[in-house]
Design an enzyme around this catalytic site. Structure first.
Site, PDB file in Angstrom:
ATOM      1  N   ASP A 407      18.092  -5.912  -6.143  1.00  0.00           N
ATOM      2  CA  ASP A 407      19.270  -6.763  -6.246  1.00  0.00           C
ATOM      3  C   ASP A 407      20.503  -5.855  -6.240  1.00  0.00           C
ATOM      4  OD1 ASP A 407      20.892  -9.034  -6.806  1.00  0.00           O
ATOM      5  OD2 ASP A 407      20.874  -8.504  -8.919  1.00  0.00           O
ATOM      6  N   LYS A 408      21.689  -6.407  -6.040  1.00  0.00           N
ATOM      7  CA  LYS A 408      22.905  -5.584  -6.037  1.00  0.00           C
ATOM      8  C   LYS A 408      23.665  -5.705  -7.349  1.00  0.00           C
ATOM      9  CE  LYS A 408      26.734  -6.842  -4.066  1.00  0.00           C
ATOM     10  NZ  LYS A 408      27.697  -6.623  -5.171  1.00  0.00           N
ATOM     11  N   ARG A 603      34.471  -8.555  -5.284  1.00  0.00           N
ATOM     12  CA  ARG A 603      33.874  -9.891  -5.398  1.00  0.00           C
ATOM     13  C   ARG A 603      35.003 -10.921  -5.353  1.00  0.00           C
ATOM     14  NH1 ARG A 603      28.746 -10.247  -7.847  1.00  0.00           N
ATOM     15  NH2 ARG A 603      29.377 -12.066  -9.039  1.00  0.00           N
ATOM     16  N   ASP A 802      16.345 -13.084  -9.904  1.00  0.00           N
ATOM     17  CA  ASP A 802      15.460 -12.033  -9.383  1.00  0.00           C
ATOM     18  C   ASP A 802      14.017 -12.186  -9.868  1.00  0.00           C
ATOM     19  OD1 ASP A 802      17.671 -10.700  -8.169  1.00  0.00           O
ATOM     20  OD2 ASP A 802      18.213  -9.911 -10.143  1.00  0.00           O
TER      21      ASP A 802
END
Length: 1150
Positions: A407-408, A603, A802
């Site tokens: 995941d980031k 973001r 996740d």
């Protein structure tokens, strides 16, 4: 009792309907023939066994293992027919293995029982018969009114009835459920919020109707019907009304709630997910080897039986004069006799199957898993978190990873948001010293006295400071938290009562804090009103509705009544969720600015508003009310209502916050790439943001050819684009390619073009998937996991989104981040930071794999050495099934004489120093693709076992086979002495063979290696030196003493041991010098394991004397003959580079 038994067996479930009806305080209707629904009690059961079912259930589970089942069959055969060995020789090792495993599992379950009893016996207060009664948690029933005080946890899932606050709200934290430490506000309905005393609750007549138990923590659909003065009032209930078991009450003196889900039906209990059993590649190889050895066993047994009857075809051997048959033997069926002989040989040779292998592997995995938690390099000082192991069954799989799916947000980044820029009405702004200024304007040019904002700027800041679910916590005495003014501290930014924001999303917190710095401060909310201060001037907005965020809409909204009386909607979300529904404002400029922000790796959120007319708002409120009170299809009806409200939007602007990269992410990704591991980033962020972060963290290189599979709308379009990418990869003479895929295109690619998509991905060094849904992440992992190459996959993430990916991968790793603990709870391993992954794989994974691989191979080797002489002996005793070894030796070989050295070896062995493994990631490739458990390696160990067994047997036979007298008095050795000689040579040789394989010697290795040999001699002298009254035959009496009194026997023992070990030593020396592996080269550098000198942590070429001097200060000088740098001839891989991974020396020093 019969009904309870039927329920336990699943034939009579406690409830059948789709909804449950809960009568508050269990006041059931007095009229008619009402039959109450049956609900579970409030006991939590996490244990697996009870005192009654432990023995049968545990035995059933253990005998499902093929090796244990095989040995119980052998034991039963020994009991039923006349076999050459005693049933004790099979029964005792089996009993030992079963007992050790049962004790381990029983102890673990006892700990679960202890924890359950502590929870179930906790004191709670319940309203019964008009008074507050203290009882135990397990006695709570559905319908009971429960009182919970401040800082206590909720003992069941409760619908909030009232609190000590006048508005009936309370604050809770759900850290134990999802790890979120922020305060969440929960609400009671107005009709029950006034019942703040036991007497008022006693007179309350209410019925709760809700859905049956559901594991989704964030979903609850219900309604409460309150009877007031003969009138029934119906109110909707949602997740904001449900207090989950395990959550904790905060900033509220006390609450009363009615239990709706209890015990194992509570949402927390339903989330005790029994994860699917993951099996490592080593375990699968081990089972394959067991089947091969079972075939060898059957072959030896069949061959021995056939040769026995071939030999007995001659009359002189069928019934010799000294062994006449009985009448019963002459008349017995030949087929039954053949089967009996076959089973007897099966029993005689059954020790070729290593029964203690399973228990040794379990002990190795269980004890070895502690090293991860004890590793200080995996300890994060800032948070005080150490690495944790949730399952020890996959330790060795850490050394076999080929694909990492990460995941980031929160995994590669810190998940700590910092406001950077914004766009308002088509103009970009930035923050300078707490002031909002247009981009490009310097701080000096800003007139500090002129702090006024334009109307568009002010509206934008108000929208950001009001459209959220942020809570405020004050450092205040308990006495102030009751029914007082919820805004009593809104004006106090004083040091006495500091204000702190709590948010479920770090984005929201960063934005609200930013608007506060710029002059528009959110100062409080009481559930009905939100207050902001605009440059010190207070404004109160009535909160009419909150349209919660969900993954489908990708936005959240609030409907407010402004101080002037107008109704306004403020909404914020992803640009794809806002701009298509906007009809006014600077839409195109905002879209352009959002793309620019994303290219910087920021973001983004778009902010919009809508002003309602009276008629429009009335229609919106009617639709919302109908949807929220619906019991059936509530979610669908809510989505329709939200879509009606969130349209015709006016774009106000966009925000851009930065999520900083974690430390050493770039070095970690580069180290994994050098180790031959391909890294995929799977994120929900937009394409531009994800690509920017991938470039900054080193996932994509600037020189890499970036290919794109984006915005594909049809299957044919997607297939054509994939073919085009495949052609470009063949034509481009670029070493490395990167691929960017979005969620929509991925869905098309996975639908009909899996093979084409896989071919493209295999040729890419790095792949980035953006705009991914949680289920898509799991599908990608599953796709590679089940591909023909069957690569070992690892998934790492920190959030609830996740979890599916983590559970799907061979190895799942959770990051202890800021998005809760769902990922950690559902993972196999948990670490605090992404950078720890390099040591977890390159060091711990490497060690675990080589240890267990050698353990498995060695176990099969020593059992071949053990049983092959038994097989050869049959050729010299007319296949009479005479055993070569005494029963005690048969029993103790795997339990005591050869078990401890391999266990200690498998816990402490290090082929290379840990620092070298970290600084030379390419060494990881030496063990990839299960290379140490390949069929070739297995064949080598098996043939080595057969060769050694032949030397044991025929070497001993050469000494005493021709009736040679070896005793001083002229006596000759008997068959038991011959067998003991073979056994003695075998125990010493297999122990020394392991010593030859050991590179890392500790005091414990020395103790168990030489101690095992000494113990064998002491035991044999003791066992053969006494006439034991409970032993039927005294065959071994004085045998061992006689053997050791012969100098020829000692000479034979030494010669046979040297003959066995010398060829293997010679082979190791030649291979090390002629065809050394990267690991073998590094052993010189590491000082043989445990040395103080390690290779330069940042420089590999000659001439870097500054780095070498710095290293010498850290690790000490190198011994003579050991160099700190690699010559050109000693390069591991041509593509290897200098990499820093968790080393104490920074790259900048080099």
């Amino acid at each position: 009792m019969l009904r309870w038994i039927r329920q336990q067996l699943g034939f009579d479930p406690p409830h059948q309907s789709d909804t449950r009806t809960v009568y508050v305080a269990n006041r059931f209707p007095q009229h008619g023939h009402y039959i109450p629904q049956r609900f579970a009690d409030n006991r939590i059961i996490s244990s697996k066994y009870t005192i009654w079912n432990f023995v049968p259930k545990n035995l059933f589970e253990q005998f499902r293992r093929i090796a244990n089942f095989y040995f119980i069959i052998i034991f039963l055969v020994q009991l039923m027919i006349d076999t050459p060995t005693s049933p004790v020789t099979s029964g005792l090792p089996l009993f030992f293995v079963i007992t050790v495993t049962a004790i381990k599992q029983g102890y673990e379950d006892w700990l679960r029982h202890k924890a359950d009893n502590e929870v179930n016996g906790a004191p709670v207060f319940v309203v019964r018969s008009g008074s507050l009664v203290q009882t135990r948690s397990k006695n709570i029933r559905v319908g009971d009114i429960v009182r919970v005080a401040k800082d206590e946890t909720f003992p069941a899932d409760l619908v909030l009835l009232s609190s000590d606050r006048s508005d009936g709200t309370c604050h809770i934290t759900t850290a134990s459920l999802d790890g979120e430490t922020n305060l969440k506000t929960h609400f009671s309905v107005a009709e029950t919020s006034v019942c703040q005393s036991v007497s008022r609750l006693e007179s309350l007549q209410a019925v709760v109707e809700c859905q049956q138990p559901d594991p989704d923590l964030y979903r609850f659909v219900g309604r409460i019907t309150v009877t007031h003065q003969g009138e029934e009032i119906v109110r909707p209930l949602g997740p904001e009304s449900l207090l989950l078991r395990g959550a904790r009450l905060k900033n509220t003196k006390e609450i009363f709630g009615v239990a709706v889900y209890t015990g194992m039906e509570s949402k927390m209990a339903l989330n005790y997910k029994c994860k699917s059993q993951k099996r490592s590649a080593v375990e699968k190889s081990m089972n394959t080897f067991l089947i091969i050895y079972l075939c060898i066993l059957l072959f030896e047994a069949v061959l021995s039986t056939i040769l026995k009857y071939a030999w007995q075809a001659e009359n002189q051997w069928d019934e010799p004069f000294y062994n006449q048959k009985t009448e019963q033997e002459r008349n017995s069926s030949p087929i039954l006799k053949f089967i009996s002989d076959f089973l007897a040989f099966l029993v005689l040779y059954n020790y070729i199957i290593p029964i203690s292998l399973y228990v040794t592997v379990e002990m190795q995995k269980f004890l070895g898993s502690f090293f991860i938690g004890w590793d200080l390099d995996l300890y994060h000082e800032e948070s005080g978190q150490k690495a944790q192991v949730n399952t020890s069954d996959l330790n060795e799989e850490l050394g076999q990873v080929e694909y990492v799916f990460t995941d980031k947000t929160g995994t590669l980044t810190e998940n700590e948001m910092y406001f950077r820029e914004c766009s308002i009405n088509g103009i970009k702004y930035q923050e300078l010293n707490g002031k909002l200024v247009p981009e490009g304007m310097m701080d000096e040019s800003v007139d500090s006295s002129n702090a006024t904002l334009s109307g568009e700027e002010l509206l934008f800041l108000k929208a950001v400071s009001l459209c959220h679910t942020v809570q405020i916590s004050y450092e205040q005495p308990d006495s102030l938290g009751g029914a007082g003014d919820p805004f009593s501290h809104a004006n106090g930014f004083s040091h006495a009562n500091p204000m702190e924001y709590y948010a479920s999303s770090p984005d929201e917190k960063a934005l609200v804090e930013a608007t506060k710095r710029m002059g528009v401060a959110f100062t409080g909310s009481n559930g009905e009103t939100m207050e902001i201060k605009t440059f010190g001037k207070s404004e109160k907005y009535k909160l009419l509705h909150v349209l919660e965020f969900d993954a489908n809409r990708r936005r959240m909204s609030v409907i407010l009544e402004s101080p002037s009386g107008g109704k306004v909607l403020f909404t914020k979300g992803a640009e794809s969720a806002i701009l298509p529904f906007s009809t006014s404002g600077e839409i195109e400029k905002t879209r352009l600015h959002v793309d620019e922000f994303a290219l910087k790796g920021l973001r983004t959120l778009v902010v919009a508003c809508r002003f309602f007319s009276v008629e429009t708002y009335s229609e919106a409120e009617r639709r919302l009310g109908a949807a929220r009170t619906a019991l059936q299809q509530r979610d669908e009806r809510l989505q329709e209502a939200f879509a009606f409200i969130e349209r015709d939007l006016q774009v106000l602007g966009a925000t851009a916050v930065e999520d900083r990269l974690q430390d050493k992410v770039q070095e970690t990704i580069e180290a994994l790439r050098l180790a031959g591991i391909k890294v995929w980033v799977l994120t929900g962020d937009k394409h531009e943001t994800a690509v920017s972060v991938s470039l900054s963290c080193g996932h994509f290189h600037r020189t890499m050819n970036i290919l794109e599979l984006l915005q594909q709308r049809t299957d044919n379009e997607c297939a054509e684009q994939l073919r085009l990418l495949a052609r470009r990869m063949k034509e481009d003479h670029v070493i490395q390619h990167g691929l960017v895929v979005d969620g929509a295109s991925l869905s098309l690619a996975l639908r009909q073009h899996e093979k084409l998509f896989m071919d493209v991905c295999r040729n890419c060094s790095a792949v980035l998937c953006c705009r991914m849904a949680p289920l898509q992440k799991a599908k990608v992992v599953h796709l590679f996991k089940t591909s023909p190459e069957r690569p070992i996959t690892l998934a790492i993430g920190d959030g609830a989104n996740d979890v599916s990916m983590i559970q799907e991968a061979h190895v799942g790793i959770g990051i202890m981040g800021k998005e809760g603990r769902q990922a950690v709870r559902n993972s196999d391993y948990a670490i605090a930071r992404f950078r720890f992954l390099s040591k977890l794989l390159l060091v711990h994974g490497h060690f675990y794999y080589i240890r267990i691989a050698h353990l498995v191979q060695y176990f099969f080797y020593k059992n071949v050495c053990f049983i092959t002489p038994q097989f050869l002996y049959q050729f010299f005793c007319l296949f009479s099934q005479q055993t070569l070894y005494d029963g005690a030796y048969l029993t103790l070989y795997n339990i005591f004489f050869t078990s401890l050295p391999i266990l200690v070896y498998s816990l402490f062995e290090q082929l290379v120093h840990p620092h070298v493994l970290q600084t030379k990631p390419a060494l990881y490739r030496d063990i990839s693709r299960n290379s140490l458990l390949s069929f070739r390696t297995f064949l080598y160990w098996t043939l080595l076992g057969f060769c050694h067994a032949f030397i044991f047997f025929f070497g001993s036979y050469a000494l005493i086979g021709e009736d040679t007298s070896l005793m001083g008095n002229g006596q000759m050795f008997g068959n038991w002495t011959f067998g003991t000689l073979v056994y003695t040579v075998m125990v010493i040789t297999v122990t020394l063979q392991l010593a030859l394989e050991t590179h890392y010697w500790t005091w414990m290795n020395h103790f168990v290696t030489w101690g095992s040999i000494a113990f064998y001699f002491i035991f044999s002298l003791f066992y053969g030196g006494i006439i034991w009254p409970f032993v039927q035959t005294q065959d071994m009496y004085f045998v061992f003493v006689q053997l050791l009194s012969s100098g020829s026997a000692w000479f034979t023992i030494i010669i046979i041991i040297v003959t066995c070990l010398f060829p293997d030593m010679l082979k190791k020396v030649l291979y090390r010098h002629l065809h050394p592996t990267g690991t073998q080269k590094s052993q010189v550098l590491g000082g043989g394991g445990g040395g103080g000198c390690v290779e330069s942590l940042c420089c590999y070429q000659h001439g870097q004397s500054g780095c070498a001097r710095l290293l010498e200060r850290v690790t000490g000088p190198c011994p003579a003959g050991v160099t700190q740098s690699w010559s050109d001839a000693e390069n591991f891989y041509s593509s290897d580079r200098s990499v820093l991974t968790l080393s104490p020396i920074e790259a900048s020093h080099c």
